[in-house]
Design a protein around this motif. Structure first.
Motif, PDB file in Angstrom:
ATOM      1  N   ILE A  12      30.064  49.228   8.999  1.00 56.00           N
ATOM      2  CA  ILE A  12      29.407  47.925   9.003  1.00 56.00           C
ATOM      3  C   ILE A  12      27.974  48.117   8.528  1.00 56.00           C
ATOM      4  N   VAL A  13      27.624  47.456   7.440  1.00 54.63           N
ATOM      5  CA  VAL A  13      26.285  47.574   6.865  1.00 54.63           C
ATOM      6  C   VAL A  13      25.457  46.376   7.319  1.00 54.63           C
ATOM      7  N   GLY A  14      24.444  46.651   8.137  1.00 51.82           N
ATOM      8  CA  GLY A  14      23.561  45.595   8.610  1.00 51.82           C
ATOM      9  C   GLY A  14      23.835  45.219  10.052  1.00 51.82           C
ATOM     10  N   GLY A  15      22.775  45.162  10.863  1.00 49.15           N
ATOM     11  CA  GLY A  15      22.913  44.858  12.276  1.00 49.15           C
ATOM     12  C   GLY A  15      22.266  43.544  12.653  1.00 49.15           C
ATOM     13  N   GLY A  16      22.417  42.528  11.802  1.00 50.39           N
ATOM     14  CA  GLY A  16      21.951  41.194  12.130  1.00 50.39           C
ATOM     15  C   GLY A  16      23.063  40.379  12.751  1.00 50.39           C
ATOM     16  N   ALA A  17      23.006  39.073  12.573  1.00 53.92           N
ATOM     17  CA  ALA A  17      23.994  38.192  13.205  1.00 53.92           C
ATOM     18  C   ALA A  17      25.411  38.551  12.799  1.00 53.92           C
ATOM     19  N   ALA A  18      25.655  38.751  11.503  1.00 53.86           N
ATOM     20  CA  ALA A  18      27.019  38.964  11.021  1.00 53.86           C
ATOM     21  C   ALA A  18      27.531  40.361  11.360  1.00 53.86           C
ATOM     22  N   GLY A  19      26.724  41.382  11.112  1.00 57.43           N
ATOM     23  CA  GLY A  19      27.182  42.739  11.391  1.00 57.43           C
ATOM     24  C   GLY A  19      27.452  42.967  12.866  1.00 57.43           C
ATOM     25  N   LEU A  20      26.548  42.491  13.710  1.00 61.33           N
ATOM     26  CA  LEU A  20      26.742  42.669  15.154  1.00 61.33           C
ATOM     27  C   LEU A  20      27.897  41.817  15.666  1.00 61.33           C
ATOM     28  N   SER A  21      28.095  40.646  15.076  1.00 61.79           N
ATOM     29  CA  SER A  21      29.229  39.816  15.478  1.00 61.79           C
ATOM     30  C   SER A  21      30.543  40.541  15.236  1.00 61.79           C
ATOM     31  N   LEU A  22      30.703  41.111  14.042  1.00 63.64           N
ATOM     32  CA  LEU A  22      31.946  41.829  13.750  1.00 63.64           C
ATOM     33  C   LEU A  22      32.098  43.029  14.675  1.00 63.64           C
ATOM     34  N   ALA A  23      31.015  43.776  14.897  1.00 62.25           N
ATOM     35  CA  ALA A  23      31.088  44.941  15.791  1.00 62.25           C
ATOM     36  C   ALA A  23      31.531  44.512  17.188  1.00 62.25           C
ATOM     37  N   TYR A  24      30.969  43.417  17.689  1.00 66.11           N
ATOM     38  CA  TYR A  24      31.311  42.976  19.041  1.00 66.11           C
ATOM     39  C   TYR A  24      32.772  42.537  19.114  1.00 66.11           C
ATOM     40  N   HIS A  25      33.242  41.805  18.101  1.00 65.66           N
ATOM     41  CA  HIS A  25      34.638  41.376  18.099  1.00 65.66           C
ATOM     42  C   HIS A  25      35.585  42.576  18.054  1.00 65.66           C
ATOM     43  N   ILE A  26      35.228  43.604  17.281  1.00 66.63           N
ATOM     44  CA  ILE A  26      36.048  44.819  17.247  1.00 66.63           C
ATOM     45  C   ILE A  26      36.069  45.475  18.626  1.00 66.63           C
ATOM     46  N   ALA A  27      34.898  45.537  19.271  1.00 66.49           N
ATOM     47  CA  ALA A  27      34.809  46.180  20.588  1.00 66.49           C
ATOM     48  C   ALA A  27      35.641  45.457  21.637  1.00 66.49           C
ATOM     49  N   GLN A  28      35.864  44.156  21.448  1.00 64.71           N
ATOM     50  CA  GLN A  28      36.622  43.379  22.427  1.00 64.71           C
ATOM     51  C   GLN A  28      38.128  43.360  22.143  1.00 64.71           C
ATOM     52  N   GLU A  29      38.563  44.005  21.065  1.00 65.96           N
ATOM     53  CA  GLU A  29      39.979  43.984  20.685  1.00 65.96           C
ATOM     54  C   GLU A  29      40.650  45.299  21.105  1.00 65.96           C
ATOM     55  N   PRO A  30      41.478  45.283  22.142  1.00 65.42           N
ATOM     56  CA  PRO A  30      42.100  46.520  22.633  1.00 65.42           C
ATOM     57  C   PRO A  30      42.937  47.233  21.579  1.00 65.42           C
ATOM     58  N   ARG A  31      43.542  46.477  20.665  1.00 65.71           N
ATOM     59  CA  ARG A  31      44.394  47.106  19.649  1.00 65.71           C
ATOM     60  C   ARG A  31      43.595  47.926  18.643  1.00 65.71           C
ATOM     61  N   LEU A  32      42.258  47.779  18.646  1.00 63.33           N
ATOM     62  CA  LEU A  32      41.416  48.549  17.724  1.00 63.33           C
ATOM     63  C   LEU A  32      40.593  49.605  18.464  1.00 63.33           C
ATOM     64  N   ALA A  33      40.967  49.900  19.700  1.00 59.51           N
ATOM     65  CA  ALA A  33      40.175  50.810  20.530  1.00 59.51           C
ATOM     66  C   ALA A  33      40.142  52.229  19.989  1.00 59.51           C
ATOM     67  N   ASP A  34      41.105  52.600  19.147  1.00 60.44           N
ATOM     68  CA  ASP A  34      41.122  53.959  18.603  1.00 60.44           C
ATOM     69  C   ASP A  34      40.378  54.069  17.277  1.00 60.44           C
ATOM     70  N   LYS A  35      39.789  52.995  16.796  1.00 58.06           N
ATOM     71  CA  LYS A  35      39.113  53.008  15.504  1.00 58.06           C
ATOM     72  C   LYS A  35      37.668  53.477  15.655  1.00 58.06           C
ATOM     73  N   LYS A  36      37.236  54.336  14.740  1.00 52.04           N
ATOM     74  CA  LYS A  36      35.862  54.799  14.716  1.00 52.04           C
ATOM     75  C   LYS A  36      35.045  53.875  13.817  1.00 52.04           C
ATOM     76  N   VAL A  37      33.944  53.380  14.359  1.00 52.61           N
ATOM     77  CA  VAL A  37      33.144  52.387  13.651  1.00 52.61           C
ATOM     78  C   VAL A  37      31.719  52.896  13.502  1.00 52.61           C
ATOM     79  N   LEU A  38      31.198  52.842  12.279  1.00 52.03           N
ATOM     80  CA  LEU A  38      29.812  53.211  11.996  1.00 52.03           C
ATOM     81  C   LEU A  38      29.016  51.956  11.673  1.00 52.03           C
ATOM     82  N   LEU A  39      27.925  51.744  12.393  1.00 51.88           N
ATOM     83  CA  LEU A  39      27.021  50.623  12.142  1.00 51.88           C
ATOM     84  C   LEU A  39      25.731  51.176  11.558  1.00 51.88           C
ATOM     85  N   ILE A  40      25.402  50.733  10.343  1.00 53.28           N
ATOM     86  CA  ILE A  40      24.184  51.192   9.670  1.00 53.28           C
ATOM     87  C   ILE A  40      23.198  50.037   9.630  1.00 53.28           C
TER      88      ILE A  40
END
Length: 398
Positions: A15-43
């Motif tokens: 995820i490139v960018g930690g503003g409204a959109a980048g953080l929104s996607l990161a948070y939605h991923i964090a709340q999805e149990p089916r994606l708990a095994d995914k490694k996510v990089l926020l830049i």
């Protein structure tokens, strides 16, 4: 959430960018149990430590970030010469979130989740690759991921095609002020106050009253260029002194912004593995500038597809062509005769229930309601803009 070393590392999502959109996607991923095994990089290029903006939404159901809503209102006011109305929102609420509260809330959620890694760096190159998916070249090294989600602002200056598309800004200066006496109605947002001089543009005052003695007061314009800052400040003082009758007040914070409002086609994705987010992905509503709710809907849509199929949806946004046309027509009117925007919004609020207006702006109305909305405004300006669209040329002020 851990800090990554500067090296070539492989992630599932970048995820490139930690503003409204980048953080929104990161948070939605964090709340999805089916994606708990995914490694996510926020830049993110810089730490978010300031309350640099506020986001407002209208909503008729609970939202993901309701826990950090700074204030909500049950009424809005619309004002223009010859027509003023305070409108009960019924099942809707108008809500505001402070940027710093949002940044802290999401970062705290990610800090407690080991699947997320944070890198503070500038991305200098992001591209699709054949073997892995995407590669990001940054000031902290190179990183690869299966999919990348890019929320960097688009460079509209370089992309501009003024002979084909319309380019305006929603630009504003806002003061958060405190008074010594009760002045504001904390139950009612001053949604649009068009009673001031329009000066051939769409200009209005917007007020978020938090208490009877504390409010955010903004001077907002829809036009092609920003003003000298002193002009915004003079308009705010005029409103405070002459409309509200204030003789003294204290400025406690300031907000300055310029949101692109354009019908330039902003691609939803770049190649097979890069998806655009936020303004870069066209999530700022072209005719109003509202983006926060559209960003949340986009994040939810992406995460649902990733969790179900392992891939972003083929149609990443779900946007409907008719609403893009409506946006283009209003942008064309603003560009040709910005002062007529006041009359269009007056007719909308005078002749439609607020629920229909909100559904229309949320792009959720039926064809029947779309016709009701269009029939509620004078057809002349829209017919001229339809002619410009058919000719393939944006209208220009005569």
């Amino acid at each position: 959430m851990s800090l990554a070393a500067a090296a070539v590392l492989e992630y599932d999502y970048l995820i490139v960018g930690g503003g409204a959109a980048g953080l929104s996607l990161a948070y939605h991923i964090a709340q999805e149990p089916r994606l708990a095994d995914k490694k996510v990089l926020l830049i993110e290029p810089e730490a978010k430590t300031q309350n640099d903006r506020t986001w407002s939404v209208w909503a008729d159901e609970p939202g993901v970030f309701d826990g950090i809503v700074a204030h909500e209102w049950r009424k809005i006011a619309f004002r223009s010469p010859g027509f003023e109305r305070v409108i009960d929102l019924g099942r809707y609420r108008y809500k505001t979130i402070n940027g710093l509260d949002y940044y802290r809330f999401v970062h705290q959620a990610l800090a407690e989740n080991p699947q997320f890694t944070l890198v503070q760096a500038q991305v200098t190159n992001l591209k699709n690759t054949k073997r892995i998916g995407t590669r990001a070249v940054t000031s902290a090294g190179e990183f690869t991921a299966r999919y990348a989600f890019d929320s960097r602002p688009p460079n509209l200056t370089q992309l501009r095609q003024p002979d084909k598309h319309r380019y305006l800004l929603q630009h504003f200066v806002g003061w958060e002020i405190e008074t010594e006496a009760d002045v504001f109605d904390p139950t009612t947002v001053e949604f649009m106050d068009f009673r001031g001089e329009q000066q051939h543009e769409a200009r209005f005052i917007y007020v978020l009253p938090f208490t009877a003695r504390k409010a955010l007061v903004e001077y907002t314009l829809f036009s092609e260029t920003v003003l000298p800052k002193a002009e915004y400040e003079a308009a705010i003082r005029e409103y405070l002194n002459n409309t509200l009758g204030l003789k003294s007040y204290r400025i406690t914070a300031e907000e300055v912004g310029a949101i692109p409002m354009t019908d330039h086609p902003l691609p939803a994705r770049v190649g097979q593995h890069i998806v655009n987010l936020g303004t870069r992905g066209g999530r700022a509503k072209p005719s109003t500038g509202y983006a926060f709710k559209r960003i949340q809907q986009h994040s939810a849509r992406l995460v649902a597809a990733l969790a179900t199929t392992g891939h972003p949806p083929a149609d990443t946004t779900g946007d409907k062509w008719q609403f893009k046309l409506f946006d283009t027509l209003l942008l064309d009117i603003m560009q040709r005769r910005g002062e007529s925007t006041r009359d269009i919004f007056r007719q909308l609020f005078e002749r439609n229930p607020v629920e229909r207006i909100f559904r229309f702006l949320d792009e959720q109305t039926s064809w029947a309601d779309n016709l009701r909305v269009m029939n509620s405004v004078a057809p002349g300006p829209f017919m001229r803009s339809i002619g410009q669209v058919l000719r393939g040329r944006p209208g220009q002020r005569q």
